[in-house]
Design a protein around this motif. Sequence first.
Motif, PDB file in Angstrom:
ATOM      1  N   ALA A 177      51.838  65.794  72.328  1.00 29.17           N
ATOM      2  CA  ALA A 177      52.487  65.886  73.484  1.00 29.17           C
ATOM      3  C   ALA A 177      53.785  65.413  73.391  1.00 29.17           C
ATOM      4  O   ALA A 177      54.826  65.930  74.121  1.00 29.17           O
ATOM      5  N   THR A 178      54.196  64.520  72.199  1.00 29.73           N
ATOM      6  CA  THR A 178      55.438  63.927  71.970  1.00 29.73           C
ATOM      7  C   THR A 178      56.439  65.058  71.437  1.00 29.73           C
ATOM      8  O   THR A 178      57.449  65.041  71.945  1.00 29.73           O
ATOM      9  N   LEU A 179      55.815  65.779  70.659  1.00 27.70           N
ATOM     10  CA  LEU A 179      56.585  66.969  70.126  1.00 27.70           C
ATOM     11  C   LEU A 179      56.885  68.130  71.127  1.00 27.70           C
ATOM     12  O   LEU A 179      57.852  68.635  71.369  1.00 27.70           O
ATOM     13  N   ALA A 180      55.877  68.260  72.257  1.00 28.04           N
ATOM     14  CA  ALA A 180      56.032  69.215  73.156  1.00 28.04           C
ATOM     15  C   ALA A 180      57.252  68.854  74.039  1.00 28.04           C
ATOM     16  O   ALA A 180      58.167  69.399  74.498  1.00 28.04           O
ATOM     17  N   PHE A 181      57.290  67.331  74.283  1.00 24.78           N
ATOM     18  CA  PHE A 181      58.381  66.712  75.260  1.00 24.78           C
ATOM     19  C   PHE A 181      59.767  67.193  74.250  1.00 24.78           C
ATOM     20  O   PHE A 181      60.825  67.571  75.226  1.00 24.78           O
ATOM     21  N   HIS A 182      59.639  66.793  73.010  1.00 25.58           N
ATOM     22  CA  HIS A 182      60.794  67.110  72.174  1.00 25.58           C
ATOM     23  C   HIS A 182      61.499  68.259  72.343  1.00 25.58           C
ATOM     24  O   HIS A 182      62.645  68.754  72.494  1.00 25.58           O
ATOM     25  N   LEU A 183      60.437  69.505  72.283  1.00 24.00           N
ATOM     26  CA  LEU A 183      60.915  70.825  72.050  1.00 24.00           C
ATOM     27  C   LEU A 183      61.181  71.660  73.611  1.00 24.00           C
ATOM     28  O   LEU A 183      62.424  72.067  73.812  1.00 24.00           O
ATOM     29  N   THR A 184      60.566  70.776  74.554  1.00 29.79           N
ATOM     30  CA  THR A 184      61.175  71.075  76.035  1.00 29.79           C
ATOM     31  C   THR A 184      62.514  70.650  76.165  1.00 29.79           C
ATOM     32  O   THR A 184      63.243  71.402  76.827  1.00 29.79           O
ATOM     33  N   ARG A 185      62.706  69.567  75.781  1.00 31.16           N
ATOM     34  CA  ARG A 185      64.100  69.096  76.295  1.00 31.16           C
ATOM     35  C   ARG A 185      65.188  69.767  75.257  1.00 31.16           C
ATOM     36  O   ARG A 185      66.368  70.118  75.837  1.00 31.16           O
ATOM     37  N   ARG A 186      64.803  70.199  74.093  1.00 31.42           N
ATOM     38  CA  ARG A 186      65.739  71.070  73.458  1.00 31.42           C
ATOM     39  C   ARG A 186      65.972  72.356  73.979  1.00 31.42           C
ATOM     40  O   ARG A 186      67.291  72.793  73.915  1.00 31.42           O
ATOM     41  N   LEU A 187      65.048  72.786  74.554  1.00 31.52           N
ATOM     42  CA  LEU A 187      65.091  74.318  75.092  1.00 31.52           C
ATOM     43  C   LEU A 187      65.991  74.125  76.337  1.00 31.52           C
ATOM     44  O   LEU A 187      66.829  75.143  76.549  1.00 31.52           O
ATOM     45  N   LEU A 188      65.706  73.188  77.216  1.00 30.94           N
ATOM     46  CA  LEU A 188      66.579  73.074  78.303  1.00 30.94           C
ATOM     47  C   LEU A 188      68.011  72.666  78.207  1.00 30.94           C
ATOM     48  O   LEU A 188      68.943  72.951  78.945  1.00 30.94           O
ATOM     49  N   GLU A 189      68.215  71.757  77.075  1.00 28.34           N
ATOM     50  CA  GLU A 189      69.638  71.327  76.846  1.00 28.34           C
ATOM     51  C   GLU A 189      70.637  72.484  76.114  1.00 28.34           C
ATOM     52  O   GLU A 189      71.794  72.338  76.250  1.00 28.34           O
ATOM     53  N   THR A 190      69.898  73.504  75.219  1.00 25.59           N
ATOM     54  CA  THR A 190      70.468  74.455  74.360  1.00 25.59           C
ATOM     55  C   THR A 190      70.455  75.695  74.897  1.00 25.59           C
ATOM     56  O   THR A 190      71.482  76.420  74.667  1.00 25.59           O
ATOM     57  N   THR A 191      69.243  76.069  75.419  1.00 23.08           N
ATOM     58  CA  THR A 191      68.908  77.615  75.694  1.00 23.08           C
ATOM     59  C   THR A 191      68.762  77.946  77.007  1.00 23.08           C
ATOM     60  O   THR A 191      69.683  78.699  77.750  1.00 23.08           O
ATOM     61  N   TRP A 192      68.130  77.074  77.987  1.00 21.88           N
ATOM     62  CA  TRP A 192      68.044  77.443  79.166  1.00 21.88           C
ATOM     63  C   TRP A 192      68.809  76.745  80.400  1.00 21.88           C
ATOM     64  O   TRP A 192      68.559  75.860  81.130  1.00 21.88           O
TER      65      TRP A 192
END
Length: 441
Positions: free
Chosen positions: A188-203
């Motif tokens: 769950a922590t890793l999913a949180f990290h990937l989600t934040r990375r996606l929203l901050e850099t891609t979406w």
Amino acid sequence: MGKGIDDTLLLREVMNTVGKPGRLGDSIRCVVSVSMLTEGWDANTVTHVLGVRAFGTQLLCEQVIGRALRRQSYDLDEEGLFPVEYADVLGIPFDFTAKPVVAPPQPPRPSIRVRAVRPERDALAIHFPRVIGYRVDLPEEHITARFTDDSVLVLTPNLVGPTITRNAGIIGEEVDLGLEHLEGTRRATLAFHLTRRLLETTWRDPDQGPKWHLFGNMKGICEAWLTDYLRCEGNTHIGQLFYQELADMACRRITAAVERAKDEKSHHGKVILDPYNPTGSTHHVDFHTTKTSRYRTDPRRCHIDWIITDSDWEAEFCRVAEHHPRVVAYVKNHNLGLEVPYRQGSRHRLYRPDFIVLIDDGHGERDLLHLVVEIKGYRGEDAKDKKAAMESHWVPGVDRLGNYGRWGFAEFTDVYEMQDNFAQELEKRFDEVSGAAIRES
């Protein structure tokens, strides 16, 4: 006053006034420095070095010798090796060197001219867009993802590096350093990290903040990807996705799945063309090469007289393409200029597909399908990124332009089944056109 002028001052004045009318250096047209063979100067045509004075340091002597060690030719011989080249080093302080070796000049390798046969084959010309980037319209509300086999990311030591390192000093006990510090990583922590990375850099749109209202939706997609499409082999660990390079690889897989689901509903992606040279064409192919791996083309199928191949697989595809009745024309992407931008992890790269094939898939001669073909023997992780860029960005974006025709992408990985696979690919696309025509009627 004239007694204070010596040769040194005269030489300095000449050097400072080279080419200036009415000055001492007026007649000087060329200046050669005696230090040209030190660092900062490179010429691959040096065959002799003659030393006439001693050097102050051994390093400077080695640098001078190094100037003569530049190869004149990087063409491989029949055994796949560089041919032997010699340089003669003579005089002071080079007395320690071996006796001169007479190296006869090597004749240049035979070359051929590869060109578009004009105007005889102009009817077979192929045009394509020069894409330098993409623009994606981001969703405002609910988003979904459609994962495929290309969504899988396999963490291996070959990709992430060694997972166990032995630290051994001159004395003392040896210690094995591993990934024990990642054992407590929660999915769950890793999913949180990937989600934040996606929203901050891609979406996110240019000059706009992240779309945090999509966080819960995107986090569910990331958790699904971590559960079903992430594999760890060779003592690797999911916690290594906290490393930015690997996290960006995961984000590319997830982004491609989201765009794949979005494109099934409507095309939102756009391509950005080169503003100075937006269109490429086989009309402009004209170059010389010494490569011996080449294929003589059928004048009824190719605008160019020779295909320069990188492998026997590509030569086999040329034969397959020329003998299929639905192929109108084809060309190898060699010195053609077709490049596909994509991202591998955090790095921006350019992908050069192998072939462009014009196919009559049932729409008629005025609306041929441009099929971009990739011949791939070994399919690594980068091949998935290239395919995702083609299918999610390049092909739908170019189709949306409307003035470059219809495009598609196909990948063939088995040379022995290439003819059958190519025929099946063309029949599948013909059936799609026929089925669409039946539904419309």
